[in-house]
Design a protein around this motif. Sequence first.
Motif, PDB file in Angstrom:
ATOM      1  N   ASP A 115      18.037   7.721   7.256  1.00  0.00           N
ATOM      2  CA  ASP A 115      18.549   8.469   6.109  1.00  0.00           C
ATOM      3  C   ASP A 115      17.519   8.604   4.989  1.00  0.00           C
ATOM      4  OD1 ASP A 115      20.969   8.790   7.359  1.00  0.00           O
ATOM      5  OD2 ASP A 115      21.914   7.065   6.385  1.00  0.00           O
ATOM      6  N   TRP A 116      16.453   7.839   5.072  1.00  0.00           N
ATOM      7  CA  TRP A 116      15.439   7.823   4.013  1.00  0.00           C
ATOM      8  C   TRP A 116      14.395   8.891   4.340  1.00  0.00           C
ATOM      9  CZ3 TRP A 116      14.168   2.454   1.671  1.00  0.00           C
ATOM     10  CH2 TRP A 116      13.590   2.622   0.410  1.00  0.00           C
ATOM     11  N   THR A 117      14.540  10.058   3.781  1.00  0.00           N
ATOM     12  CA  THR A 117      13.687  11.194   4.155  1.00  0.00           C
ATOM     13  C   THR A 117      12.669  11.575   3.085  1.00  0.00           C
ATOM     14  OG1 THR A 117      15.339  12.749   3.301  1.00  0.00           O
ATOM     15  CG2 THR A 117      15.467  12.156   5.646  1.00  0.00           C
ATOM     16  N   ALA A 118      12.801  11.031   1.865  1.00  0.00           N
ATOM     17  CA  ALA A 118      11.912  11.444   0.770  1.00  0.00           C
ATOM     18  C   ALA A 118      10.592  10.683   0.761  1.00  0.00           C
ATOM     19  CB  ALA A 118      12.625  11.265  -0.574  1.00  0.00           C
ATOM     20  N   ALA A 119      10.533   9.541   1.449  1.00  0.00           N
ATOM     21  CA  ALA A 119       9.327   8.710   1.422  1.00  0.00           C
ATOM     22  C   ALA A 119       9.109   8.073   2.785  1.00  0.00           C
ATOM     23  CB  ALA A 119       9.460   7.620   0.353  1.00  0.00           C
ATOM     24  N   PRO A 120       7.860   7.845   3.161  1.00  0.00           N
ATOM     25  CA  PRO A 120       7.603   7.070   4.374  1.00  0.00           C
ATOM     26  C   PRO A 120       8.170   5.673   4.203  1.00  0.00           C
ATOM     27  CG  PRO A 120       5.593   8.158   3.585  1.00  0.00           C
ATOM     28  CD  PRO A 120       6.612   8.288   2.495  1.00  0.00           C
ATOM     29  N   ALA A 121       8.803   5.155   5.244  1.00  0.00           N
ATOM     30  CA  ALA A 121       9.376   3.809   5.193  1.00  0.00           C
ATOM     31  C   ALA A 121       9.300   3.190   6.578  1.00  0.00           C
ATOM     32  CB  ALA A 121      10.822   3.852   4.697  1.00  0.00           C
ATOM     33  N   TYR A 122       9.026   1.906   6.615  1.00  0.00           N
ATOM     34  CA  TYR A 122       8.947   1.207   7.895  1.00  0.00           C
ATOM     35  C   TYR A 122       9.317  -0.251   7.701  1.00  0.00           C
ATOM     36  CZ  TYR A 122       4.236   0.200   6.043  1.00  0.00           C
ATOM     37  OH  TYR A 122       3.180  -0.179   5.246  1.00  0.00           O
ATOM     38  N   PRO A 245      15.334 -13.037   8.017  1.00  0.00           N
ATOM     39  CA  PRO A 245      14.244 -13.692   7.286  1.00  0.00           C
ATOM     40  C   PRO A 245      12.887 -13.401   7.911  1.00  0.00           C
ATOM     41  CG  PRO A 245      16.087 -15.193   7.541  1.00  0.00           C
ATOM     42  CD  PRO A 245      16.410 -13.983   8.380  1.00  0.00           C
ATOM     43  N   GLY A 246      11.932 -13.002   7.070  1.00  0.00           N
ATOM     44  CA  GLY A 246      10.596 -12.655   7.536  1.00  0.00           C
ATOM     45  C   GLY A 246      10.376 -11.165   7.676  1.00  0.00           C
ATOM     46  N   GLN A 247      11.462 -10.402   7.851  1.00  0.00           N
ATOM     47  CA  GLN A 247      11.317  -8.947   7.951  1.00  0.00           C
ATOM     48  C   GLN A 247      11.311  -8.319   6.557  1.00  0.00           C
ATOM     49  OE1 GLN A 247      14.031  -6.980  10.605  1.00  0.00           O
ATOM     50  NE2 GLN A 247      13.601  -8.363  12.305  1.00  0.00           N
ATOM     51  N   ARG A 248      10.518  -7.252   6.420  1.00  0.00           N
ATOM     52  CA  ARG A 248      10.414  -6.548   5.143  1.00  0.00           C
ATOM     53  C   ARG A 248      10.512  -5.046   5.361  1.00  0.00           C
ATOM     54  NH1 ARG A 248       4.809  -9.107   4.871  1.00  0.00           N
ATOM     55  NH2 ARG A 248       5.376  -9.176   7.080  1.00  0.00           N
ATOM     56  N   LEU A 249      11.201  -4.389   4.471  1.00  0.00           N
ATOM     57  CA  LEU A 249      11.267  -2.934   4.467  1.00  0.00           C
ATOM     58  C   LEU A 249      10.243  -2.435   3.462  1.00  0.00           C
ATOM     59  CD1 LEU A 249      12.557  -0.189   5.154  1.00  0.00           C
ATOM     60  CD2 LEU A 249      14.276  -0.667   3.392  1.00  0.00           C
ATOM     61  N   VAL A 250       9.293  -1.636   3.935  1.00  0.00           N
ATOM     62  CA  VAL A 250       8.225  -1.106   3.086  1.00  0.00           C
ATOM     63  C   VAL A 250       8.449   0.384   2.893  1.00  0.00           C
ATOM     64  CG1 VAL A 250       5.738  -0.818   2.797  1.00  0.00           C
ATOM     65  CG2 VAL A 250       6.633  -2.836   3.999  1.00  0.00           C
ATOM     66  N   ALA A 251       8.534   0.804   1.641  1.00  0.00           N
ATOM     67  CA  ALA A 251       8.675   2.223   1.312  1.00  0.00           C
ATOM     68  C   ALA A 251       7.460   2.664   0.502  1.00  0.00           C
ATOM     69  CB  ALA A 251       9.957   2.472   0.517  1.00  0.00           C
ATOM     70  N   LEU A 252       7.027   3.891   0.718  1.00  0.00           N
ATOM     71  CA  LEU A 252       5.846   4.433   0.036  1.00  0.00           C
ATOM     72  C   LEU A 252       6.209   5.727  -0.692  1.00  0.00           C
ATOM     73  CD1 LEU A 252       3.230   3.907   2.908  1.00  0.00           C
ATOM     74  CD2 LEU A 252       3.513   2.487   0.858  1.00  0.00           C
ATOM     75  N   PRO A 253       6.967   5.644  -1.768  1.00  0.00           N
ATOM     76  CA  PRO A 253       7.338   6.863  -2.498  1.00  0.00           C
ATOM     77  C   PRO A 253       6.183   7.390  -3.347  1.00  0.00           C
ATOM     78  CG  PRO A 253       8.189   4.954  -3.634  1.00  0.00           C
ATOM     79  CD  PRO A 253       7.566   4.430  -2.366  1.00  0.00           C
ATOM     80  N   ALA A 254       6.220   8.680  -3.627  1.00  0.00           N
ATOM     81  CA  ALA A 254       5.268   9.314  -4.530  1.00  0.00           C
ATOM     82  C   ALA A 254       5.957   9.584  -5.869  1.00  0.00           C
ATOM     83  CB  ALA A 254       4.754  10.619  -3.929  1.00  0.00           C
ATOM     84  N   GLN A 255       5.141   9.740  -6.896  1.00  0.00           N
ATOM     85  CA  GLN A 255       5.692  10.098  -8.199  1.00  0.00           C
ATOM     86  C   GLN A 255       6.353  11.475  -8.110  1.00  0.00           C
ATOM     87  OE1 GLN A 255       5.681   8.165 -10.892  1.00  0.00           O
ATOM     88  NE2 GLN A 255       6.654   9.649 -12.234  1.00  0.00           N
ATOM     89  N   PRO A 256       7.624  11.593  -8.510  1.00  0.00           N
ATOM     90  CA  PRO A 256       8.297  12.902  -8.429  1.00  0.00           C
ATOM     91  C   PRO A 256       7.512  13.990  -9.179  1.00  0.00           C
ATOM     92  CG  PRO A 256       9.876  11.174  -8.926  1.00  0.00           C
ATOM     93  CD  PRO A 256       8.521  10.534  -9.014  1.00  0.00           C
ATOM     94  N   GLY A 257       7.395  15.144  -8.536  1.00  0.00           N
ATOM     95  CA  GLY A 257       6.694  16.267  -9.140  1.00  0.00           C
ATOM     96  C   GLY A 257       5.187  16.221  -9.024  1.00  0.00           C
ATOM     97  N   SER A 258       4.664  15.161  -8.403  1.00  0.00           N
ATOM     98  CA  SER A 258       3.208  15.025  -8.281  1.00  0.00           C
ATOM     99  C   SER A 258       2.682  15.791  -7.078  1.00  0.00           C
ATOM    100  CB  SER A 258       2.825  13.550  -8.153  1.00  0.00           C
ATOM    101  OG  SER A 258       3.326  13.018  -6.936  1.00  0.00           O
ATOM    102  N   ARG A 259       1.364  15.922  -7.017  1.00  0.00           N
ATOM    103  CA  ARG A 259       0.745  16.564  -5.860  1.00  0.00           C
ATOM    104  C   ARG A 259       1.023  15.767  -4.591  1.00  0.00           C
ATOM    105  NH1 ARG A 259      -2.470  17.211  -2.020  1.00  0.00           N
ATOM    106  NH2 ARG A 259      -2.838  14.971  -1.984  1.00  0.00           N
TER     107      ARG A 259
END
Length: 272
Positions: A115-122, A245-259
């Motif tokens: 469901d997370w489509t605005a930013a890369p996430a893993y 425990p030990g697992q992490r969700l990493v998201a890489l959002p960009a600043q809204p409106g940025s290049r």
Amino acid sequence: MNGERNTALGAFLRTRRALVRPEQAGLSAAGRRRVPGLRRDEVAQLAGLSAGYYARLEQGHERPTHQTVEGLKRALRLDEQATVELHRLARPTARRRRADRVERVSPHVLALLDDWTAAPAYVLGWSGDVLARNALAAALHSRFVHGDNLHRMIFLDPAGAEFFRDWTTTARAAVDDLRQATAHAGGERALRELVGELSIASPRFRRLWAGPEHRGAVTWGSHFFHPDVGELDLRAEIFLIASAPGQRLVALPAQPGSRSADALVLLGTLAT
């Protein structure tokens, strides 16, 4: 010692003896030397060990006693932090070894990724394994051959040097992350093999792993490059998964409106 090789200890010893010049140890540097730093027999002599026993240490076939570690500390001229690392790697595992854990991502987290489509996430596992990605993260990492583990992506993959624009910052953070994993699960065979693999294949990893431990918060790099969309400035947000425990969700959002935000939209379109 049991039948399992301590490859991480061997890699540490090889790296550290390469950093000691013969004259620092009171040895003659005259004549042709085929290896940088000290030879195996010289380390053995300085540490009060037989050459054969020291060779087996580097091959991972022996686990040193406390007295042997103290001898190696003197021979390799280790500082306090490097000595702590040597003691950690040499620590015997008296208890019966647990079977390596098998990590799975829960259906709820997988649904969140989809469901997370605005930013890369893993999702990262305890040793840096990439356990799951959303579509945008898959597109972002599409050039990697070693996409199964974040540490391999950084240190071993040809795409890593170009993709991670602030590579040094990212590499230091990765080593700190791996040190934390070994502190909590150093007996895991897969983790020992990963450290050994990286130590053998990456001189830069060897130098960072054998160096002093970083103090303070771990800061990951935020600048990336993808050949299809160019430079990306993304903020790394890391969430601990309480149910695993030990697992992490990493998201890489960009600043809204940025290049960079526009570039992510383009990347998602190209992937589709």
